[in-house]
Structure formats: C-alpha cells, structure tokens
Design a protein around this motif. Structure first.
Motif, mmCIF file in Angstrom:
data_model
loop_
_atom_site.group_PDB
_atom_site.id
_atom_site.type_symbol
_atom_site.label_atom_id
_atom_site.label_comp_id
_atom_site.label_asym_id
_atom_site.label_seq_id
_atom_site.Cartn_x
_atom_site.Cartn_y
_atom_site.Cartn_z
ATOM 1 N N GLU A 1 0.880 -1.167 0.000
ATOM 2 C CA GLU A 1 0.000 0.000 0.000
ATOM 3 C C GLU A 1 0.911 1.209 0.000
ATOM 4 O O GLU A 1 1.963 1.178 0.615
ATOM 5 C CB GLU A 1 -0.835 -0.036 1.278
ATOM 6 C CG GLU A 1 -1.984 0.936 1.319
ATOM 7 C CD GLU A 1 -2.657 0.947 2.691
ATOM 8 O OE1 GLU A 1 -2.740 2.023 3.283
ATOM 9 O OE2 GLU A 1 -3.076 -0.122 3.158
ATOM 10 N N THR B 1 -1.291 3.886 -9.349
ATOM 11 C CA THR B 1 -0.687 3.120 -8.265
ATOM 12 C C THR B 1 0.793 2.876 -8.537
ATOM 13 O O THR B 1 1.538 2.491 -7.643
ATOM 14 C CB THR B 1 -1.411 1.771 -8.077
ATOM 15 O OG1 THR B 1 -1.672 1.211 -9.359
ATOM 16 C CG2 THR B 1 -2.713 1.956 -7.326
ATOM 17 N N GLY C 1 -5.355 -0.171 -5.185
ATOM 18 C CA GLY C 1 -5.702 1.028 -4.414
ATOM 19 C C GLY C 1 -6.392 2.115 -5.203
ATOM 20 O O GLY C 1 -6.571 2.019 -6.421
#
Lengths: 345, 823
Positions: free
Chosen positions: A130, A171, A194
C-alpha cells in the motif's frame, strides 16, 4: 390343568388383541397378571398339586405368563408409537412460511475483486503493498521517467495540492518507493491495489477510481515472463478460454510498452456491443521497466530488469458482476450494496 | 489520425484490391490501433448518367421528370433539385442502391415512374463540414468529360479508404504520410517512393528565372537524411532579401521562402479529395498546399500574405498582456510563455498554434512568405491548450524532424509552382541551431533476447532493422549491432527502444509466455483489514466505497482534528474540493443519499483513509468507520439501533482483533461537536484513545443515527497476544447476583472494575442484568444489578467462601462508590 391354563392364555391374548388403547390394555394386564389376576390366581393353586407335578405346572404357568406379558409389551409399544405420531401430527407447521430474517452483511464489489486478485498473487509469492494516496510529484511522476513538462502529466489532469503534492494518478507511484526501499536488491514481486485520482468526472469516468499495479524485478526478468504472468492473471479473472493480445504502445515508465486486450468474454471474440464489435477489450497497460526508472531508483539496468503492469479495477468489477454504470460503484445505495452478500464463484 | 490510402499510394506501392481490415489489423499489431477503417464514400452501384430530357412534372410545380442515359440503358427518374436540366451529367443511384440515408427503390411519384435518384454530394454521405453551398442546394453536376455508365466515385477520384488511427504519444512521426509509408513499408517489405521537390527559381527584383532547385540525389532515404546539407550547397551565395530575427531559445530552426505571383483558385480534385479524406476542409489552392504539405511531411507550415508584412519575421516570447487577433477573428490575451511571430512592429501569429488575422492568405493574395520552423513542444502545448488544439499544434507538441522542415518548404515551393503558377524566389532565410549529430545506438543480440525472453537469430534481427529502413553496422561474428537511427524516429534513443522495435516487427504473438523462475515464497498482505471486513460483514453490515474529496463544510465533521485541511488547488467543483478529515463524514453523506431514496434501515461500514496537514507534512490515516440507523437485526431479533447496538458492533470487532477486556468507552470533553454530548464516547485501549462512537448530534441530523470511527494506524500499533487455550475448570462454577444503589453518574464500567478487583482470580465474568431508576429509588440514584460468575480450577467453593468473596465485592463497591446493597 393344562387345558385350563391354555384357556386363560387364549382368552388373555384375545382380549389383548381386542384392546384399542393403553388404558384398556392396562385393564387386561390387571385382569390376568395383577395381584388378583387369573394367571396369578392359578399359580396359587400349585400348592394343591402333588409334588412331582408342581415343576411342570409351574413352568406351564410361567410360560403362559411370559407369552401374555410379551404380547402386552408389544401392544404397548404400538400404542405409544401411535400416540406420539398423533401428537406430532397435531404439531405440523407450514414449512413454506417465511424464515426468520437473519441480516446478512455484504462486501463491496470492488473490494471483492481486489481480494480475489490479492489471493491469486499472494499464492504466487507476491507481496501486497500500500502506498500514500496523497503523493509527491517526485514519486508519482519524476521517478517514473515523467519529468516536469512531460505531455503525459498536464496539471489539469491531476488533483494537485501544491506544485509538489497531488492525489496519486496511478498506483505505479509505489514502484519507486519499493525500488528505493529494497536495499539488498533481492527479487521484488509486489502488487499494489488502491485508489487513484484524475481530474475528470463524467458518465464513464469517476474522478476517484481503483487500479492494481504489479512490479517484478530481478536479474533475468523478460517480456516472456510478463506475458506468462498476464495469461495466468487474466485466465483466472475472466475464464480459462480468455485470449490475450499485446499491442505495442507507449508509456514513459516502460520500454517496450504494451497495451493488452483480452478476448471479449461476452461474445467470445465474435464481436458484440461490449467489445464494440472488435472482439477485444482493452484492459491492461504493461511493459518492461524503463532503464531510467531503474537507474533513478538505485538499480543498475545492465544487471537488473523487471516488468510492470496495471489495470483498472472498476472495469474489472463491472465486467465480473455485470454492472453497467460506473456511478453505481460510488453511490452506495444499500439496495445495490446488499446484493454482494454471498460467496463468489 | 485519418490515413487516406490514396494519399499513402503517392509514397508506397499498395495493392489495388487491398483488404483494408486486414491492413488495419496488421497496423494494430504494430502498436497503431485503429478506430475505424472505411471507404471514403461507402456506396456501391452509382452510375454516371446524362440528363437527356427534362420536363416539368405534370402534377407538381417543382418536380421534373427526366430521361437519363446510363450507357447501356435509359431510365426515367423524377427529380426535385432546382438545378436539374437537360444536358448535364449527374450521379445516378439506380433502383436498389444503398445510400447512407436509405435504399433507393423504384417508385411512382405523383403518377410518374421513377427508377432511381439523381444525387447531391450530401446524399453520398460526405461529412457535412466539407459541403459547399451548391452541394446543399442541389444535385452534383459532373464535368462534361465524365464517361456515361461508369462509376462516378472512381471518376471523381473518391475511390479511397480512410483508416482512423489512435496513435501513441511517442509516434509523432506517424502524423505524416511519409512516416506512415515507412511504417506500412515495414509490414509489406516495400520501399518508400521519392518526393518531388523540384521547382524553378526567380530573381525577386526582375522576376527573371535564375535557376532550378534540383537535389543531386533522387533516393528518398538520402534526401530525408541529407537535405539540410544539400540545401546549404544549393543556396550558397543566395540570400533572400528578407530578414529573420530569432529572439528566443524556444525556436531552434526557422526557414522562410518567398513565392510571388500566385493565382488563388480552387485546388484540383485530387488534392481536395486527399485533404477531405484526411479530415481537412479545402479552402483554396494556396491554403490547401500548406495543409497538404503538412499532411505529407508532418511539418506544419504557415503562409503569410507577403505584402502585409514589414519585410521581416521575428520570433520572440510575447509580452505580458500582449494582444493578438488570430485568424478565427478572436482577440487573444497573451503572456510571456507564448511564442509569437512578429513582423518587427506587431505580433502576427501564435507560433505553432494559429496565424494572425491581418496577414492571412486571402483571395487577393499575390505574394506568399512560407514559414517552416520548429518551436518548443512544451511551450506550443501550453499555448494550444489555452487557445486551440489544431492539426499543427498537435504535430509541434509531438516533436518534429528537422530534415522534414527543409523538405516541407521546398515541397510547398514545388506545389505552389505546379498548382498556383507561383514564382519561387531564389534563396532562403534561415536560422538553424539544431543538433545535427545522428544518434547511434549500440545493442547486442543477447540483450535483445534477454529482455524479450526469446531466441531470435541475428539474421532475423538485422532483417527487422532493414525493413524499418534503419542503417546499421556490425561485424559478421559480432554480437554487437550499431544502429544509426534516422532523424524521423525521434522516439528512438536507447537500446530498449530498439528492443521494442524488434518485438514489434518480429511479432509479439511469436513470443511464448513463460512462468516466472523466482524462488518459491509466501506472499504477504494486510490481514487485519481483511479480518475486519469479514467480521463486519458477519455482523450484518454493508461495505461502502466513498469519495475522499468532499466539500469544505463536510471535510471536518465528526472529528476534533485541529490541523489544517488539505485542499485541491483547482478542484472540479466545490463539492469535491477538500480531502476528508474523517471517514464518518463520507458515511454520513451515504446515509443522506440513501435516506433520500427511502432506504430507512442502514448499517454500513468502510475502511478508508482520511487526511490532514501537519505543518509542511501531509498525514493520511486508515480508518474503520461504521454508521447505523433504523432497524438492525442479528440472529432472530430485530431492534432499533441505539447506542448499545453500535457499541456492540465496536466491541465485537475489537474482540475479534484480540483486544477483549482492554478497551473502554469513556465520556470525554473532547467529543466532536457533531456528536450528541450525552450519547457519545471516546473508545480507548489501555487508556489510549483509538476512536469515537455515538449518536449524531440532533442539531446536525434529527434522525436517530449512530457512528463509530476507529483509527487503524493507532490500533495496529497496539500489540495483541495470540489465541491460547485456557484450561477448563473441573469444578462447578457459581453464579451470584448483587444489586446495589449508587449515584446516577457512576459508570457501569467503573463498578464492573471494582467488582473485578475485589473478586480477584476466581472471578470469571461480571455482567449487568438490570438497571432501574424511579419509584422506590431516591432522586439522583440508580439501582444496578450484576451477575457474577465465580470458579476455581482447584476446588469447589464452600458457602462460606462464596459469602466471603461477595462480601469483599460489596465492601469495595461501597468504599469506592458509596454503593448501598439492595436486599
């Protein structure tokens, strides 16, 4: 005497047979087997018999008693079963009446797709990463070979916060962070699902959308590896019969670059509305990591190579669940959300 | 990019009966995706006819009944066009012709038989932007030489295919017919034909012929790469009597030539067709030539009416707030980022974007100045984004090949002489600061195969370069190949670019996919998020996905975050202008949306980020938020959501994550003002605040709505133990009730703690089972009853022992909270 015993037994069995419930049966038992019952009474006569006859007489009476007792027991079982059945029958319910409501929760279709992709790649040794959604220009663009002034990064296409900060447009921004962070230069296998943001909003574009990015870097990573990986990915998501078409394309952070089409899963490639009659649906961008990207982030492109690909998750979710309007994904109408409440196939 | 196949044929031999779809698919596989591939005019069966007789329709005041000669037969056609008359040659759509507007059928029009239709250009399906007044007013009249019975589309030269390509940003070279010719040539292994630049040159003073412009080389490959040098030689000693002044670094190459005595008229049909097929509207022969040359070479040209200029051209950056009226008649306000062309006195054009109104070519133009130049691509893009995106600006933005800047100006001279009778004036005004070095790129066969994952022979790799028209140097046994990259391929500068070319031409389909040969390992992912999501789903909540951008008023709701909010510099709308500081604010929006759609029972949750600014840093935090209202049912019970329902959800999640027994719900002065002060709490673990929970303040929302928000960044830092088996007691446990009267504001949690402390090790659980205020209980007091479970793993309690423990508990309660035991 034997005749007498037989007579009593016969009568007893007969009367047992003729009873109709437990109460009558009990009366018959008292009549023959009770303290003053006929068979009890006849046993008392044994004392009047000569000694040598007594054993055979006793055994005769006991045999008759056993026979009567067993018949009574049998009949008793029968009545009890009948009684239970009758009671149960009276308790019959309507099984077709609605069930008690047990509220089920649901998982958003986009997160379902993300979890499915995560599970696939985790099983192949990839780490799920992430990164910040509020990125710096450096990581979102510069370290991906998109210097300032590059046509692909016009200010008006991105949500800038300052000239150096923006909501990430891809991303891929995490790529540079991973490369910079991997000091030991061990193999990298990562995916980054994401939220991403672009400065546009219309019927087919949402200003906030979702992507998944994959990055693999090691010493001998080639286009053939990329192709093989995407084949696994797409067949897993869209079905074993899915075909892939690689079209050479241009992205600043990969060279060579490809756009990847998948055979239309609605018509199987014959041509329909979904694929605009071409038989193909454009789904991914992919390529070999640009040497400048490797260099800028601490890798020697003469030693290391890698591939990267990315795809829009909103479209994948829409395809998977037959959702026709992207806005449904973000309106969050509970009638929509509640539909995603069971296991995925 | 619209590619006219007829146009392409000028520079490449293409089969007459080319399969256009097959061609377009082949180009797509090379990376040049096509959107459509169609005939320029998509109609079959049209015939050239001659109107032999034309009489008024007996029952109409505007229809005519015509006898039309179609060569092998004559037919009667009723026609309503005002210009139909005897003797003209026309386009006939016979019975059965499928026109874009529908099929033509034999019919009776007011009693007269009609066997087809006489067509206007519009009816053939030509884009309306190309239609002239006469095309809209009536049927098309063909020239007298049109052969009766033949195909008019063929005759007009409109028998063309148009393929619309969606090109990638790096292939600016394909925005030209020449570039396309090289690319297509690599598919069919064909050589590009030469381009004709020849023309005569004249002295400006006398307009006497002074020489011929003829390049020593006829091979296009040499012309393409050497034209700047050749021009240098030819133009030696000749100087155009026209000054150039370049006052900015944003122009590296500027060429100008003069052509005199042009005759403005319509372009020949052939040129008009190629322009239209390429999407450009023909204007007049001179303007058309500037567009035509741009299409051929990719180099945009600008033509000035020489007599409106002041004898010079200057390139400079605009002054702040300088004004210029562009040729579309609009006044533009410029700034110092715009490149302008000036004639020394005033600005006369926005470089690379649009010319000025004052100096444009008109019907009265006689003398022309041709400008062929390269301007900075970034500057042109910025200006064109402001003013207008045009065919020219698009090409400047992608970058140009300086050799084509030279080719284009000479090509324009050639065409102005050929089609406008212009006299090209000798000499050229030139400013050239372009890098002349050729880029040579070294590559090895093994590197190519390593990156592609292939085993391609050197011979096949060299064949790819040959097909692309790239020169190369290599020793026979050598792995290394040095490729001399032609100037037209500005996209190629490193070996990876060459690897892409090999991949393209060799064919991606011919490369087998393979599995990664990396060591086996277990991948990792954020399990906590997944567990929370599954738990919330188990609890019957629906997961949402909300927007991060909200309006400024909403951004700070449900939080006491004192930090600055994060704002977008140029938002799309004020509704999406600020990054949320809490996740609950997004869920509250979703509640409002659903409420307005009559969805009453809402139990939703989401895991997402909220943002704030801390000094110069931006902070983003993962949160779990949950919002509940209306009816909630779990198991078989349904109940209206109140504080204790959402508290139950919060506890369930925290228990699931392993925090059981460590969290508290505390009344705090720091409750956000958007929450009901009497029905809200701070959630803490080990005394550390992790979130908020409570009813939305009725001032904000009059419905009974509850929210809960937990900061996962803080939570994840609080360690939990692993799940461990606890030995089951072999001895029976004892359940005892204790009922007490305490002050109203004594919290149940504090009382429970006091019970636990007093009970010690043997106390297994405490639970509230009754709460009462009112009759029988003094004002300001409440009665609260607990059920206590005691058990010891080593023995069975005696009655005395139990009494002693219960005594200790009640003593502690009365000591700490002044509790009075209720009998």
């Amino acid at each position: 005497m034997k005749e007498k015993i037989d007579e009593i037994k016969k009568n007893a069995l007969n009367e047992i047979e003729n009873t109709s419930d437990l109460k009558e049966l009990d009366n018959v038992r008292v009549k023959y087997l009770g303290k003053k019952g006929e068979l009890t009474a006849i046993l008392k006569m044994m004392g009047t018999l000569p000694k040598e006859e007594r054993p055979s007489f006793g055994s005769l009476v006991n045999k008759a008693k056993e026979e009567v007792q067993s018949k009574i027991a049998e009949k008793e079982d029968q009545y009890k079963t009948e009684e239970i059945n009758k009671k149960l029958e009276s308790e019959r319910i309507d099984v077709t009446l609605p069930a008690s409501k047990i509220k089920k929760g649901s998982k958003h279709p986009l997160n379902r797709v993300i979890e499915e992709i995560e599970d696939l790649f985790v099983s192949m040794g990839y780490d799920v990463m992430e990164g910040p959604e509020l990125e710096t220009d450096e990581y979102n663009f510069e370290r991906l070979n998109l210097p300032k002034g590059h046509p692909a990064r016009d200010m008006q296409d991105s949500f800038y916060i300052t000239t150096e900060h923006l909501l990430r447009t891809q991303t891929s921004a995490v790529q540079a962070r991973t490369l910079m962070g991997n000091k030991e230069k061990g193999p990298i296998r990562e995916i980054v699902p994401g939220k991403t943001y672009r400065r546009e909003d219309d019927a087919t574009h949402s200003h906030q959308f979702n992507q998944v990015e994959a990055l693999v870097v090691d010493k001998d990573i080639s286009f053939a590896d990329l192709k093989g990986t995407l084949e696994i990915f797409m067949k897993h998501m869209l079905g074993e019969n899915t075909q892939l078409r690689f079209r050479p394309s241009y992205f600043p952070f990969t060279e060579p670059s490809y756009e990847v089409d998948v055979s239309c899963f609605k018509c199987g490639g014959k041509g329909c509305n979904l694929c605009k009659r071409t038989g193909w649906i454009e789904l991914l961008g992919a390529g070999i990591v640009h040497p400048n990207v490797l260099k800028m982030n601490g890798y020697d492109p003469d030693i290391y190579s890698g591939f990267a690909f990315g795809t829009g998750l909103d479209r994948l979710a829409m395809f998977k669940y037959g959702i026709t309007d992207i806005r449904l994904l973000y309106e969050n109408d509970v009638r929509f959300l509640s539909q995603f409440d069971r296991m995925d196939k | 990019m619209l590619l006219s196949i007829n146009f392409l044929r000028d520079y490449l031999d293409i089969d007459k009966d080319i399969d256009i779809i097959d061609f377009s698919e082949k180009m797509t596989k090379l990376g040049n995706e096509y959107d459509s591939a169609e005939r320029f005019i998509n109609v079959d069966g049209l015939l050239i006819g001659k109107v032999e007789k034309c009489e008024s329709h007996p029952d109409s005041d505007h229809l005519h009944v015509c006898k039309v000669d179609l060569g092998n037969k004559k037919v009667q056609i009723v026609c309503g066009a005002p210009n139909v008359r005897e003797g003209i040659k026309v386009i006939v759509a016979p019975d059965g012709t499928k026109l874009p507007g529908g099929e033509i059928k034999k019919t009776i029009i007011r009693g007269q038989e009609s066997n087809g239709m006489l067509c206007s250009i519009a009816e053939l399906g030509l884009d309306s932007k190309f239609l002239k007044e006469e095309d809209k007013a009536g049927i098309h009249e063909l020239d007298d030489d049109a052969p009766i019975g033949e195909d008019p589309i063929e005759y007009m030269g409109w028998n063309d295919y148009v393929v619309d390509f969606d090109l990638t940003a790096n292939r600016g070279d394909l925005l030209s017919i020449l570039g396309m010719a090289y690319e297509v040539g690599s598919i069919y292994d064909k050589k590009v034909k030469k381009i004709d630049l020849n023309h005569k040159e004249y002295s400006e003073e006398t307009l006497e012929k002074s020489g011929d412009y003829k390049l020593p080389e006829n091979d296009i490959a040499i012309v393409e790469e050497k034209i700047a040098d050749m021009t240098e030689k030819i133009e030696k000693d000749k100087k155009l009597n026209f000054k150039l002044k370049i006052n900015t670094d944003n122009c590296k190459l500027f060429l100008a030539k003069k052509v005199m005595n042009v005759q403005i008229k319509e372009s020949p049909a052939e040129i008009k067709e190629k322009l239209m097929a390429s999407g450009i509207r023909p204007i007049n022969n001179v303007v058309d030539i500037s567009n035509y040359v741009m299409l051929e070479t990719g180099q945009p040209l600008h033509f000035y009416d020489a007599d409106t200029l002041n004898g010079m051209l200057e390139v400079r950056m605009a002054e702040e707030e300088e004004k210029l009226t562009t040729l579309d008649g609009q006044e533009r306000l410029l700034n110092s980022d715009d490149i302008v062309i000036s004639d020394g006195e005033r600005s006369i054009g926005l470089a690379g974007v649009m010319g000025g109104l004052d100096t444009e070519i008109t019907d009265n133009t006689v003398n022309v100045i041709i400008e062929s130049a390269i301007f900075d691509s970034v500057k042109v893009r910025r200006t064109s984004n402001k003013v207008l995106r045009s065919e020219a600006s698009n090409r400047f933005e992608k970058g140009l090949n300086p050799n084509r800047t030279y080719i284009a100006i000479e090509r324009a001279c050639h065409l102005l002489e050929k089609y406008a009778e212009g006299k090209v004036i000798e000499g050229i005004s030139k400013y050239d600061k372009i890098e002349k070095e050729y880029s040579k790129v070294d590559i090895t066969v093994s590197k190519i195969n390593k990156v592609l994952g292939t085993i391609i022979d050197k011979k096949d790799i060299l064949d790819v370069f040959r097909k692309l028209g790239f020169e190369y140097e290599t020793e026979e046994k050598d792995d290394k190949i040095t490729v001399i990259v032609p100037k037209r391929r500005i996209d190629i500068s490193i070996k990876e670019d060459l690897i892409e070319e090999v991949g393209r031409i060799y064919g991606v389909d011919n490369i087998e996919g393979r599995n990664l040969a990396l060591p086996v390992k277990k991948g990792s992912y954020d399990k906590t998020k997944r567990e929370i999501r599954n738990k919330m789903m188990d609890l019957g909540l629906n997961e949402t996905l909300s927007y991060v951008l909200v309006n400024p008023e909403e951004a700070g709701m449900f939080t006491n975050n004192e930090h600055e909010k994060v704002e977008i510099l140029s938002p799309l709308t004020v509704e999406k202008s600020v990054l949320r500081q809490s996740l609950s604010t997004a869920l509250y929006k979703i509640y409002q949306y659903n409420s307005s759609r009559n969805n009453q029972d809402i139990s939703i949750f989401e895991i997402g980020k909220s943002f704030y600014k801390d000094g110069n840093d931006y902070v983003e935090e993962n949160k779990l938020a949950c919002l509940m209202t209306g009816e909630y049912n779990l198991g078989l019970k349904t109940q209206s959501v109140d504080f204790y329902v959402i508290k139950g959800v919060a506890e369930e999640v925290l228990n699931h994550l392993g925090y059981e027994g460590r969290y508290s719900f505390k009344v705090d002065n720091n409750i956000p003002k958007d929450l009901h002060p009497g029905k809200s709490a701070i959630i803490t673990i080990d005394g550390k605040s992790i979130g908020i929970i409570g009813r939305i303040n009725p001032i904000v929302c009059k419905e009974d709505v509850y929210v809960m928000e937990i900061n996962l960044e803080i939570l994840n830092k609080i360690k939990t133990g692993s799940m461990k088996y606890k030995e089951l007691s072999k001895f029976p446990s004892v359940r005892k009730d204790i009922s007490i009267i305490v002050d109203n504001d004594t919290s149940a949690e504090d009382l429970q703690k006091a019970i636990k402390n007093a009970g010690g090790r043997v106390l297994q659980s405490v639970r509230v089972f009754d709460l009462y205020t009112g009759k029988g209980i003094p004002e300001g007091k409440k009665s609260i009853a607990f059920s206590v479970e005691l058990s010891d793993s080593k023995k069975t309690f005696t009655d005395d022992e139990i009494a002693e423990i219960m005594n200790k508990i009640s003593e502690n309660l009365s000591k700490k909270y002044n509790a009075e035991l209720r009998k």
